[in-house]
Design an enzyme around this catalytic site. Structure first.
Site, PDB file in Angstrom:
ATOM      1  N   TYR A  37      -2.149  -4.131  -8.562  1.00 26.71           N
ATOM      2  CA  TYR A  37      -1.549  -4.675  -7.345  1.00 26.71           C
ATOM      3  C   TYR A  37      -2.331  -5.916  -6.942  1.00 26.71           C
ATOM      4  CZ  TYR A  37       1.093  -4.327  -2.962  1.00 26.71           C
ATOM      5  OH  TYR A  37       1.943  -4.548  -1.910  1.00 26.71           O
TER       6      TYR A  37
ATOM      7  N   TYR B 268       7.288 -10.344  -5.248  1.00 28.02           N
ATOM      8  CA  TYR B 268       6.674  -9.280  -4.457  1.00 28.02           C
ATOM      9  C   TYR B 268       7.738  -8.305  -3.975  1.00 28.02           C
ATOM     10  CZ  TYR B 268       3.632  -7.153  -0.892  1.00 28.02           C
ATOM     11  OH  TYR B 268       2.898  -6.280  -0.131  1.00 28.02           O
TER      12      TYR B 268
END
Length: 368
Positions: free
Chosen positions: A272, A322
């Site tokens: 991430y 994203y």
């Protein structure tokens, strides 16, 4: 996944429905028609997505079984796989649709969200000092971590530049242009040490996955182990001995124990990467790279798809887009199937992580 953009011109529900229909169609094909409709539906959000029941109605499901909306952001991108797997293992549903949809650029933007819940109670003490959103908070932790680890902007540039290089061959990616050090340094500073290029994309789009019984999809990647946890650290700096300590330092050990694996078993890492400094921090915490090796690994681009420790071969959140981390999980599935944009050779074990500061989640997916 839907196409990723900065202005979808569509509602979150329309985006969710497109991604869900595509995932369910593929599930029907993979399972020979055994999975056509989900027995359960799960999603996570920050009051910025399409409600589960709205999606069920849009998909024209005749009835809805177990369904849940989990409040939360990036921390959920890995651990929601465990929620789905538990439903399947418990016999509550043979298949679970998991999705995340958001207009993260044209709608509600992440950089304007409050740092904590509580109607501004805590923010009154942080806003006067410029803590106007997550980027400012995690910049403070990043500044200290980079100093302690002996890393400079040449190393964070290495993270961003390799992300762009990976995205160059990914038609889904929002940012595919090459990046040199001079251009990186010209990028505006948002909150030192984070430049604009050190921050993930703001994206409109949706991603959906179907989790089902192994016997119904014998050739599909497996959810091998998932953990969730955390403690005081980058999210609660006033309560932490070490402000740089993020979720990975808490969940790495339990993950390897649950998986019965060690760092050397990981073939590809889907980390991430909300901010560039999180990549070396996680590489260190998960035992993939020693701290004294980080500088060399990042400078020599050993995080490339064909390098020593492949990271985000699709471009990650920094370059592909994203979708709150779920797009990284989708890439893990592609890599284990052998269909990644920049395919890691003989990838059999994938690490996926979900970041939320000092708490988060991680999953190990495996090839059957």
């Amino acid at each position: 996944m839907t196409a990723l953009s900065r202005a979808s011109g569509r509602t979150e529900l329309q985006l969710a429905a497109e991604a869900a229909r595509a995932a369910l169609a593929e599930a029907a094909e993979v399972t020979g028609g055994a999975v056509e409709r989900p027995g359960a539906i799960l999603s996570y959000h920050l009051n910025d997505s399409a409600p589960v029941l709205y999606l069920a109605r849009e998909l024209r499901l005749p009835e809805v079984g177990w369904h849940n909306e989990i409040y939360g952001g990036g921390t959920q991108s890995a651990s929601i796989l465990a929620d789905a797997a538990m439903l399947v293992t418990a016999g509550i549903a043979d298949s679970v649709l998991v999705y995340r949809a958001l207009n993260g650029r044209s709608g509600r933007r992440m950089n304007t969200l409050g740092l904590k819940l509580g109607e501004g109670t805590e923010e009154q003490f942080t806003h006067p000092y410029g803590m106007a959103g997550p980027v400012h908070q995690f910049a403070l932790a990043g500044q200290r971590y980079l100093h302690d680890a002996g890393l400079t902007d040449e190393h964070t540039f290495g993270v961003v530049a390799q992300s762009r290089a990976h995205a160059a061959g990914n038609p889904r990616a929002l940012r595919r242009e090459a990046l040199d050090l001079a251009a990186y340094r010209e990028s505006p500073v948002v909150a030192s040490p984070l430049r604009r290029l050190d921050c993930c994309q703001e994206t409109d789009g949706a991603c959906a996955l179907v989790v089902t019984r192994a016997d119904l999809a014998p050739a599909a990647p497996r959810i091998h182990a998932v953990v969730r946890g955390g403690g005081p650290g980058a999210s609660t700096m006033d309560k932490a001995d070490d402000v740089t300590r993020i979720f990975s330092s808490y969940v790495a050990g339990p993950l390897y124990e649950a998986a019965g694996m060690k760092p050397g078993d990981i073939d590809v890492s889907l980390l991430y990467d909300a901010y560039s400094w999180l990549v070396p921090r996680q590489l260190e915490d998960f035992g993939l790279v020693r701290r004294d090796e980080l500088g060399h690994v990042l400078h020599s681009r050993e995080i490339a798809w064909n390098g020593r420790v492949p990271v985000n071969p699709h471009g990650g959140l920094l370059s592909e887009g994203y979708v709150h981390g779920l797009n990284n999980v989708a890439e893990a599935v592609r890599q284990l199937r052998g269909g990644g944009t920049a395919q890691v050779r003989d990838a059999e074990v994938a690490l996926c992580t979900g970041f939320g500061g000092s708490y988060g989640s991680a999953a190990v997916l495996t090839r059957p």
